[in-house]
Scaffold this active site. Structure first.
Site, PDB file in Angstrom:
ATOM      1  N   CYS A 196      18.187  44.958   8.803  1.00  0.00           N
ATOM      2  CA  CYS A 196      18.531  45.023   7.195  1.00  0.00           C
ATOM      3  C   CYS A 196      17.813  46.219   6.301  1.00  0.00           C
ATOM      4  O   CYS A 196      17.554  45.702   5.431  1.00  0.00           O
ATOM      5  CB  CYS A 196      18.790  44.203   6.684  1.00  0.00           C
ATOM      6  SG  CYS A 196      20.138  42.597   7.419  1.00  0.00           S
ATOM      7  N   PRO A 212      18.933  51.805   1.955  1.00  0.00           N
ATOM      8  CA  PRO A 212      18.383  52.666   2.340  1.00  0.00           C
ATOM      9  C   PRO A 212      17.225  53.011   2.806  1.00  0.00           C
ATOM     10  O   PRO A 212      16.711  54.084   2.748  1.00  0.00           O
ATOM     11  CB  PRO A 212      18.953  53.034   0.748  1.00  0.00           C
ATOM     12  CG  PRO A 212      18.820  52.649  -0.161  1.00  0.00           C
ATOM     13  CD  PRO A 212      18.782  50.425   0.667  1.00  0.00           C
ATOM     14  N   GLY A 257      13.597  51.850   2.203  1.00  0.00           N
ATOM     15  CA  GLY A 257      12.475  52.124   0.739  1.00  0.00           C
ATOM     16  C   GLY A 257      11.153  51.149   2.141  1.00  0.00           C
ATOM     17  O   GLY A 257      10.379  51.269   1.832  1.00  0.00           O
ATOM     18  N   CYS A 298      15.830  39.461  -2.197  1.00  0.00           N
ATOM     19  CA  CYS A 298      15.693  39.917  -3.974  1.00  0.00           C
ATOM     20  C   CYS A 298      16.006  39.382  -5.014  1.00  0.00           C
ATOM     21  O   CYS A 298      17.034  39.077  -5.202  1.00  0.00           O
ATOM     22  CB  CYS A 298      15.684  41.022  -4.136  1.00  0.00           C
ATOM     23  SG  CYS A 298      17.535  41.989  -3.612  1.00  0.00           S
TER      24      CYS A 298
HETATM   25  C1  LIG Z   1      18.945  43.868   0.960  1.00  0.00           C
HETATM   26  S1  LIG Z   1      19.255  44.789   1.698  1.00  0.00           S
HETATM   27  C2  LIG Z   1      18.160  45.887   2.750  1.00  0.00           C
HETATM   28  C3  LIG Z   1      17.386  46.879   1.774  1.00  0.00           C
HETATM   29  C4  LIG Z   1      16.515  47.724   2.600  1.00  0.00           C
HETATM   30  N1  LIG Z   1      15.443  46.998   3.492  1.00  0.00           N
HETATM   31  C5  LIG Z   1      15.787  48.877   1.673  1.00  0.00           C
HETATM   32  O1  LIG Z   1      14.174  47.893   1.426  1.00  0.00           O
HETATM   33  O2  LIG Z   1      15.330  50.231   0.934  1.00  0.00           O
HETATM   34  C6  LIG Z   1      20.223  44.428   2.283  1.00  0.00           C
HETATM   35  C7  LIG Z   1      21.254  45.424   2.959  1.00  0.00           C
HETATM   36  O3  LIG Z   1      21.663  44.357   4.185  1.00  0.00           O
HETATM   37  C8  LIG Z   1      22.558  45.123   5.029  1.00  0.00           C
HETATM   38  N2  LIG Z   1      23.506  44.219   6.006  1.00  0.00           N
HETATM   39  C9  LIG Z   1      24.300  42.547   5.732  1.00  0.00           C
HETATM   40  N3  LIG Z   1      24.738  42.733   6.330  1.00  0.00           N
HETATM   41  C10 LIG Z   1      24.295  42.650   7.783  1.00  0.00           C
HETATM   42  C11 LIG Z   1      24.263  42.560   9.506  1.00  0.00           C
HETATM   43  N4  LIG Z   1      25.018  41.560   9.562  1.00  0.00           N
HETATM   44  N5  LIG Z   1      23.466  43.492   9.983  1.00  0.00           N
HETATM   45  C12 LIG Z   1      22.805  44.345   9.708  1.00  0.00           C
HETATM   46  N6  LIG Z   1      22.811  44.542   8.163  1.00  0.00           N
HETATM   47  C13 LIG Z   1      23.720  43.990   7.293  1.00  0.00           C
HETATM   48  C14 LIG Z   1      23.638  45.813   3.927  1.00  0.00           C
HETATM   49  O4  LIG Z   1      23.803  46.975   4.725  1.00  0.00           O
HETATM   50  C15 LIG Z   1      22.748  46.314   3.149  1.00  0.00           C
HETATM   51  O5  LIG Z   1      22.213  47.220   3.257  1.00  0.00           O
END
Ligand SMILES: C[S@@+](CC[C@H](N)C(=O)[O-])C[C@H]1O[C@@H](n2cnc3c(N)ncnc32)[C@H](O)[C@@H]1O
Length: 455
Positions: A268, A271, A273, A384
Site C-alpha cells: 500500500c 503515493p 512517501g 493514519c
Molecule cells: C495510507 S495510503 C498509503 C500511503 C503511502 N504508504 C505513503 O506513504 O505515501 C493507502 C494506500 O493503500 C492502497 N490500497 C488500498 N487497498 C489496497 C489493496 N487491497 N491492495 C493494495 N493497495 C491498496 C491505496 O491505493 C492507497 O494508495
C-alpha cells in the site's frame, strides 16, 4: 483510502487570507462542489479537486475556493451551531452547504461582508435546486452578518468548547479510547492549519536546507516550516532533496531501520512517501499498490528524488508473488481520521460502516504482509487513523493469530516518536493533541513485529 499528500508537488497550506476581491460566484460554486463531495464520501474532496468546476478555475480562484471549502470543513461544527437558531428546520443539503460557505466567509475569512452574502446568493440563484431558497439564504446570511457585528455573538463563534469542532460520534469514540483530556486536545486542533513538514533524501542536508527553507529540524530529522505557497518553487524541490511528509507519517518507515542492500516490501505504497524513505535508506524496495494512478505519482516522486524501486500494481491481499523480504511495511488503507489537520474532510466523510469494512481489509492485508516476511525479518504495520479498531485491536488480533511473530517494543523517542506516544506494550499511538505547542503531528498508530527464526 489514503489522503496523504506526501511527495506530491503543489500548494502547501491554503490561501485563507488571500484577498477575494477578484473572485466571485464561480469560486463559490467550486467551493460548494468540494464541500459537498468532501462530506459525502471518503476521498470525495480530492476527487473534486481533479474535475470541473474546480479545475476550470483560474489558479488564483482555485486557491480561494479550496481555502473556503477547507475553512468551512475545519469549522463545520461551530458553523452549524451558529446557523441552528436561524433555521426552523434543516433545509436541503445543497442549501445548508451554501449557508455554511456564507457563514465561513463572514466569520473566519477576510471576505467583505457584502461580497460574502451576495456571491452566495448569486450561487444559489445559479442552480435550479437552490433557486427557490434564495430568499431564505439571503435572510439567514444577513442575520449572520448582523451577528458578526455584535461583539457578544462574534465572540461565541471563536470561544467554543473544542468538542464542538468534531462530529459528535467521533469525539465520543476518542473520549472512550483516550480519555476526556486527550479527546479535547485532539478536537482543539481541528480548526488549525498545520505547518509543512519535509523529509530529506540525505539527512546530512538538514542544517543547510533548514536555513534555506526557514525550517526547524525536528527530533526524527524532518524539517518543519511555516512557509506557504507552491512547494515546487521552494529551494531543493527541483533537485529532489526533500519531499512533503508529515512528521508523524515519517516515523513508521524509520522503525524498520532498513540497512543498505536489504530487500524491503512496501505494501500500500502510493503515493510513495514511505517508499522514498525506504529507498533513501538504501533498501532494495518493491512497492505494491492497487491504484495505478497513485503509483504513477509514486514513480514520478522516485524519479524526482533520483531513487529507484520495483513497482507492482496489484491487490496486495491477493498478490501472487511469493518472494520473502527482510523487512515489510504495511501502511494500510484506513479512515484516515488522524490526518484531519491537512484534510478536514476526513472527519465528516468517515462513517461507522466504513470503519468495519476497512478493519476487515486491514486483516486481509496483514495476513498477506506476514506471509512475505522471511524468518527473522521485521514487519511494521501502521495506519493514519485515530480509531483503535484499525490500530491497537489489529495489533492484538494479529499477535493472537500468529505465534511466529512477536512485538518489538518501540523505544522512547525512536524514529522521532514524541514523548507520551508509546502504548504500555510498546506500540506507537500518536494523536494530534500531542506536542501541540510545538506544532503537533498527524494521528498515527504503528506496531513493529519480528518473525521468529524457527517457525
Ligand atoms: C495510507 S495510503 C498509503 C500511503 C503511502 N504508504 C505513503 O506513504 O505515501 C493507502 C494506500 O493503500 C492502497 N490500497 C488500498 N487497498 C489496497 C489493496 N487491497 N491492495 C493494495 N493497495 C491498496 C491505496 O491505493 C492507497 O494508495
Amino acid at each position: 483510502m489514503c489522503v496523504e499528500v506526501q511527495g506530491s508537488p503543489g500548494a502547501a497550506g491554503s490561501a485563507a487570507s488571500d484577498s477575494v476581491h477578484s473572485t466571485g460566484q464561480a469560486s463559490r460554486i467550486a467551493a460548494l462542489d468540494l464541500l459537498q463531495a468532501g462530506i459525502e464520501r471518503r476521498g470525495g474532496f480530492d476527487e473534486a479537486l481533479g474535475r470541473a468546476p474546480f479545475n476550470r478555475l483560474p489558479v488564483r480562484e482555485r486557491a480561494f475556493a479550496r481555502a473556503l471549502a477547507s475553512t468551512t470543513l475545519r469549522r463545520l461544527g461551530v458553523i452549524d451551531r451558529l446557523l441552528a437558531p436561524k433555521l426552523q428546520r434543516t433545509p436541503p443539503m445543497l442549501v445548508m452547504n451554501l449557508l455554511r460557505l456564507g457563514v465561513a466567509q463572514l466569520f473566519y475569512m477576510d471576505t467583505p461582508a457584502h461580497a460574502a452574502v451576495s456571491t452566495i446568493v448569486e450561487a444559489a440563484q445559479a442552480q435550479r435546486d437552490s433557486r427557490p431558497f434564495k430568499g431564505l439564504i439571503n435572510a439567514v446570511l444577513r442575520g449572520s452578518e448582523r451577528d458578526r457585528a455584535d461583539p457578544a455573538k462574534a465572540q461565541a463563534s471563536s470561544h467554543v468548547s473544542p468538542q464542538t469542532y468534531a462530529p459528535e460520534w467521533l469525539f465520543n469514540r476518542w473520549r472512550a479510547a483516550f480519555g476526556e483530556a486527550a479527546a479535547m486536545a485532539i478536537a482543539a486542533r481541528i480548526p488549525d492549519e498545520p505547518s509543512t513538514d519535509l523529509s530529506l533524501r540525505d539527512p546530512a542536508d538538514a542544517p543547510e536546507l533548514a536555513l534555506a527553507l526557514d525550517a526547524e529540524i525536528l527530533a526524527g530529522g524532518s524539517l518543519r516550516t511555516q512557509r506557504r505557497g507552491d512547494v515546487t518553487e521552494w529551494p531543493g524541490f527541483e533537485g529532489g532533496r526533500w519531499w512533503v511528509q508529515d512528521a508523524a507519517a515519517a516515523i513508521p518507515a524509520r522503525l524498520l531501520d532498513v540497512q543498505p542492500g536489504e530487500r524491503v516490501l512496501d505494501i500500500c505504497a502510493a503515493p510513495g512517501g514511505k517508499t522514498l524513505q525506504l529507498a533513501a535508506a538504501g533498501g532494495v524496495v518493491t512497492a505494491v499498490d492497487r491504484s495505478a494512478s497513485r503509483l504513477s505519482r509514486l514513480t514520478e516522486n522516485l524519479q524526482r528524488m533520483g531513487l529507484s524501486a520495483e513497482v507492482a500494481t496489484a491487490d496486495a491481499a491477493d498478490w501472487s508473488d511469493d518472494r520473502l523480504f527482510d523487512a515489510v511495511l504495511l501502511d494500510a488503507p484506513c479512515t484516515a481520521t488522524g490526518t484531519f489537520r491537512r484534510h478536514p474532510d476526513v472527519l465528516w466523510a468517515a462513517k461507522a460502516t466504513d470503519l468495519a469494512k476497512l478493519a476487515a481489509l486491514q486483516v486481509r492485508l496483514l495476513e498477506s504482509a506476514a506471509r512475505r516476511v522471511r524468518p527473522g525479518g521485521r514487519l511494521v504495520y501502521c495506519v493514519c487513523s485515530l480509531e483503535p479498531e484499525e490500530g491497537e485491536a489489529q495489533m492484538r488480533a494479529f499477535l493472537d493469530r500468529h505465534p511466529a511473530f512477536s512485538l518489538v517494543r518501540i523505544a522512547d523517542g525512536e524514529g522521532g516518536a514524541p514523548p507520551r506516544s508509546l502504548t504500555f506494550d510498546g506500540a506507537l499511538r500518536i494523536h494530534p493533541g500531542l506536542e501541540a505547542p510545538a506544532g503537533g503531528m498527524d494521528g498515527f498508530f504503528a506496531a513493529r513485529f519480528v518473525r521468529s527464526e524457527s517457525i
